[in-house]
Design an enzyme around this catalytic site. Structure first.
Site, PDB file in Angstrom:
ATOM      1  N   LYS A   1      -2.106  -1.581  -4.033  1.00 44.20           N
ATOM      2  CA  LYS A   1      -2.943  -0.394  -3.976  1.00 44.20           C
ATOM      3  C   LYS A   1      -2.107   0.869  -4.005  1.00 44.20           C
ATOM      4  CE  LYS A   1      -6.040   1.719  -0.737  1.00 44.20           C
ATOM      5  NZ  LYS A   1      -6.293   1.914   0.630  1.00 44.20           N
TER       6      LYS A   1
ATOM      7  N   LYS B   1       0.858  -1.173   0.000  1.00 42.61           N
ATOM      8  CA  LYS B   1       0.000   0.000   0.000  1.00 42.61           C
ATOM      9  C   LYS B   1       0.898   1.228   0.000  1.00 42.61           C
ATOM     10  CE  LYS B   1      -3.723   2.191   2.581  1.00 42.61           C
ATOM     11  NZ  LYS B   1      -4.685   2.055   3.680  1.00 42.61           N
TER      12      LYS B   1
END
Ligand code: PBG
Length: 325
Positions: free
Chosen positions: A249, A196
């Site tokens: 992500k 992330k």
């Protein structure tokens, strides 16, 4: 004219049937996860200004929402909660009467077969907006893990099918795995937000989830967009710690990472097509500058082609409508 030798690639592109037959990547509604923002209160259906078509919904709107998703063939949702009260420790995240816990129970009542993925984080519940415990402006790793584990167990208790920790503390997978196992939830998979990035593409989400940090940023726990090898290390340690699926992500600016992780590891991979990526396409579409349907299908295909097995996307409903046609 001299006869040149070359490949005739166009032979396999000549008709729609032929093109469909040799298609290497296919999108189906089964690949999609739809995020839901559940807000405490009653009769609230509030459109997020930076995310047209996405709403904060109170529990009483869940029945209509779930009916719509079911009709479209969407089989999985990811839940985010917006509590009325926030505090230093984010206690709303792990309360049995927390907004997400209540939403999970309600969804499981309405539609037991709809797969419920619970985002496990504190940032929507903490007064400072960070994903962990704060001491003197620092985010304390190991103390935060205790709260993330409590959150995961309370979400599993409420009936969540998958736990998706997004907090980016070190050791969150092994800590949550142990807590789930100890509570008798050996069968509940962990979908780890393994990779992330600290991304500006989360801006609209923070409006939707009311989770903008009140000071500083998330760069001491989320990854730098400059790094690729670090992503491999993150994936490797999460798999070691027991993650069942890995999220990468954001999606679009990080498809190189998706491809590389796909080549190195054999666990199912998830692309999170985040809020900023949604907002940009929506804004251009509303202005009539792009063909929304064609663009969304093209970019979602790109995520699959890069290696994603499933995709978390605010476009899930639109995609389901287009794919069903
Ligand atoms: C919570 C969380 C965030 C997103 C998913 N889970 C926000 C953040 O890290 O600031 C972003 C999703 C999106 O932008 O669509 N930690």
């Amino acid at each position: 004219m001299e006869k040149l030798s070359f490949k005739r690639h166009r032979r396999l592109r000549s008709t729609a049937t032929l093109r469909a037959l040799i298609s290497e990547t296919n999108l189906t509604v089964d690949d999609l996860v739809y995020p839901l923002f559940i807000i405490e209160g009653e009769q609230i259906k509030h459109e997020v200004p930076s995310m047209p078509g996405v709403f904060q919904l109170s529990l009483d709107y869940l029945a209509t929402e779930i009916a719509e998703l079911t009709k479209l063939g969407i089989k999985a949702v990811m839940l985010f909660g917006i509590p009325k009260e926030k505090d230093q420790e984010g206690s709303g995240a792990y309360s049995d009467q927390g907004i997400v816990q209540r939403a999970i129970r309600k969804i499981k009542d309405l539609s037991p077969e709809l797969l419920v993925i619970a985002d496990t984080c504190l940032c929507e519940y903490t007064s400072h907006g960070h994903c962990g415990i704060v001491e003197e402006s620092r985010i304390i790793n190991d103390q935060s893990l205790v709260l993330h584990a409590k959150t995961a167990v309370s979400q599993a208790n409420a009936g969540a099918d998958i736990i998706a920790p997004s907090n980016m503390m070190d050791g969150f997978v092994v800590t949550i795995r142990k807590a789930l196992d100890d509570a008798g939830f050996q069968q509940i998979p962990i979908m780890s937000y393994a990779i992330k990035y600290a991304s500006a593409f989360y801006g609209p989400f923070r409006d939707a989830a009311d989770s903008t940090p009140k000071f500083g940023d998330r760069k001491s726990y989320q990854m730098s967009p400059a790094n690729r090898l670090e992503a491999i290390r993150e994936a490797a340690s999460d798999i070691d710690e027991g993650a069942d699926l890995l999220i990468i992500k954001p999606a679009l600016a990080y498809l190189d990472i998706m491809r590389e992780v796909r080549e190195k590891f054999n666990v199912p991979l998830v692309a999170y097509n985040v809020s900023g990526e949604y907002a940009m396409v929506k804004a251009a579409a509303i202005n009539g500058w792009i063909d929304e349907q064609a663009i969304v299908i093209e970019k979602t295909l790109a995520m699959k082609r890069a290696g994603a097995d499933l995709i978390i996307t605010y476009f899930a409903k639109d995609l389901a409508k287009w794919l069903n046609n």
